[in-house]
Design an enzyme around this catalytic site. Structure first.
Site, PDB file in Angstrom:
ATOM      1  N   GLY A 141       0.789  -1.221   0.000  1.00 12.35           N
ATOM      2  CA  GLY A 141       0.000   0.000   0.000  1.00 12.35           C
ATOM      3  C   GLY A 141       0.820   1.269   0.000  1.00 12.35           C
ATOM      4  CG  ASP A 331      -0.164  -8.824   5.986  1.00 10.64           C
ATOM      5  OD1 ASP A 331      -0.805  -9.368   6.902  1.00 10.64           O
ATOM      6  OD2 ASP A 331       0.120  -7.606   6.001  1.00 10.64           O
TER       7      ASP A 331
END
Length: 579
Positions: A141, A331
């Protein structure tokens, strides 16, 4: 879409070209590596070349399907960026000339404002379990990979700019990073390496010259903070979640799991690709199962087992050094067994098994220090189930990988604790009693083990003098606790005598595994406070100290001190995931 079918031959041609390139000058038996300018770095782009990509290249937040990445350019606003700190050690990995750090345009290039020649920027697509719950698509992100550098040893190093702007995976965030969190990530990446713990690295840290709004405590009180970009370096940033996202979507995306597994094995686990039947790697899945599975018959099973073992070894090293990651979501788990994604991490000060440095983790303490080994196993189970969904491994092979995790963790952890104690073999009763004592008296974990090497293997030491070598770490303990510690030290001395190693030899050995200096959160904060006023010297000084954690470093003793009272305020000893 970029190439949907791997072409390993194209990466081999790059490697062959490097072999033919003149990297070294021979002077007798000495081999001198030629240092490179930024323009001369040897780029390769195997990830984007060999794996399926997003046909779009915009940064509009969205779900990205059937792809491992999206090509996207750095977009952080930059105004007069400044170089805060750099790692000569990482430059050496890349064969980068350290004089390049002095270039006037260096901060521009590593803030993303001016793209490095040869870079092909992209953001990776992945998902993950966050605090035990599937969170769907996450992805890079605010991190943008520039590509991979092949050095003179043909080692592959991926460069990534964290805080360089929005990507399709930014969701509602701005894709930026602040100086505070970037200093922490830069310093800890390097500190962990020099402690001997597998980790991603950091080449440099630059300010953007712009401010970023952050609500650090999620309490509705945002503030403006200096923006920054850190250049992270790793052989790969592939995570457990890089595979999970495709399993969650099923259908044709299951084929991507195989492609990504083949890619990882080809580039990062080549010994598995070359494994032969003659190696006879077989196992029995359990006491009640008479069948035997041969790992050489399924490279994906052998690969899964190695990832499980690497992860177990990593977590054992964390437990040995007293490191709490803080956000062990799937993650944030590297397939290479590296410490990755430094957010609200913390090294133990006062020994507390329930310690978590993450305010978000406080209600359940899922990711507290004592839980890390179990969380590592849970994450391996999620990874294995992903590979089962793609028919790469069987349930028996998955179970064996988890079994190997447990075995590897215990073997490694016991070996580490034995070395920390200066003992030849593990003594469970002695260790358990020690950890109990440390917790009861909230003893500083790092300083205790460093002081322990001063204990002499002498049965004739008077009882009232046994604790003298530990007086600097056993603070404010009453008569009853002194008796408990005296009893433990007496047992410990008996073990030392039985080992037959001289006091001097043992001290050298113990001091080589028990650091004097670790990156305590209050040390980071002192460097952050100075840097936010434009003074970067403390960041650089702290890096130099952390590059030699096992040395005494006369004159630097203040960096080994216990945290001061101000260090226990929110935002120093405990942090949120926000940065």
């Amino acid at each position: 879409m970029d190439s949907s079918s791997p072409d390993p031959s194209s990466s081999l041609s790059v490697a062959d070209g490097l072999k033919n390139q003149s990297f070294s000058e021979h002077n007798g038996n000495m081999k001198k590596i030629v240092k490179l300018s930024l323009e001369d770095l040897n780029w390769d782009h195997s990830f984007v070349r060999e794996l399926p990509g997003d046909p779009r290249s915009d940064s509009i937040p969205r779900q990205v399907f059937h792809a491992c990445y999206t090509k996207v350019l750095p977009s952080a606003e930059v105004e007069n960026p400044k170089l805060v700190a750099w790692s000569d050690s990482v430059a050496d990995l890349l064969d980068l000339d350290p004089n390049e750090f002095e270039r006037p345009d260096f901060p521009l290039k590593f803030s993303g404002a001016s793209l490095l020649a040869g870079a092909v920027p992209y953001a990776q697509c992945y998902g993950g379990h966050q605090f035990g719950t599937w969170a769907g698509q996450l992805g890079d992100g605010r991190a943008i990979s520039l590509g991979e550098i092949l050095n003179s040893k043909l080692e592959r190093w991926e460069l990534q700019l964290k805080g360089a702007g929005k990507t399709p995976y930014s969701r509602f965030a701005d894709g930026l990073a602040v100086l505070r969190s970037s200093i922490r990530e830069f310093l800890c990446s390097e500190a962990m390496h020099f402690l001997g713990i597998p980790t991603t690295r950091a080449l440099c840290l630059v300010t953007t010259g712009k401010y970023v709004t952050r609500d650090m405590f999620y309490d509705g009180n945002p503030k403006e903070e200096p923006g920054a970009v850190v250049c992270r370096v790793s052989q790969s940033f592939i995570r457990f979640g890089s595979y999970q996202i495709h399993a969650s979507r099923g259908g044709e995306d299951l084929g991507i799991i195989r492609s990504l597994a083949d890619y990882a094995i080809r580039h990062h686990f080549p010994h598995i690709e070359n494994m032969s039947k003659s190696e006879s790697l077989s196992f029995s899945p359990g006491d009640d199962d008479q069948s035997v599975v041969d790992l050489t018959s399924n490279k994906y099973a052998a690969w899964t087992v190695e990832i499980a073992e690497r992860t177990a070894s990593l977590v054992a090293k964390w437990q040995g050094i007293g490191f709490t990651h803080g956000v062990l979501n799937t993650d944030n788990m590297s397939i290479l067994g590296l410490t990755i994604d430094y957010g609200p991490f913390g090294f133990l000060d006062a020994f507390d098994p329930s310690y978590t440095p993450n305010t978000t983790d406080l209600p359940g303490r899922r990711y507290c220090f004592a839980n890390q080994p179990d969380i590592g196993l849970w994450n391996i189970a999620q990874f294995a189930s992903t590979l089962m969904a793609a028919d790469l491994i069987s349930d028996k092979e998955a179970n064996y990988a988890m079994e190997r995790y447990g075995t590897e963790f215990m073997d490694e952890y016991q070996a580490i604790l034995s070395r920390k104690l200066g003992l030849q073999k593990y003594n469970k009763q002695l260790v358990n009693k020690l950890l109990g004592n440390l917790a009861v008296d909230k003893v500083d974990y790092t300083n205790f083990f460093r002081a322990l090497s001063n204990i002499k293997a002498d049965p004739g030491i008077p009882e009232d003098e046994l604790l003298v070598p530990l007086k600097s770490v056993l603070l404010d303990i009453g008569k009853e606790r002194k008796e408990a510690w005296t009893t433990w030290v007496q047992s410990y001395i008996q073990e030392l005598i039985a080992s037959g190693i001289s006091d001097d030899e043992r001290k050298v050995s113990m001091d080589s595994v028990n650091p004097k200096y670790v990156l305590r959160n209050y040390l980071c904060q002192s460097a952050i406070d100075a840097a936010e006023t434009g003074d970067f010297e403390e960041v650089r000084r702290l890096l130099k100290v952390m590059e030699r954690p096992y040395d005494e470093q006369p004159g630097m003793e203040k960096y080994a001190r216990l945290p001061p009272a101000w260090a226990y305020r929110p935002g120093v000893c405990m942090l949120s995931c926000s940065s």
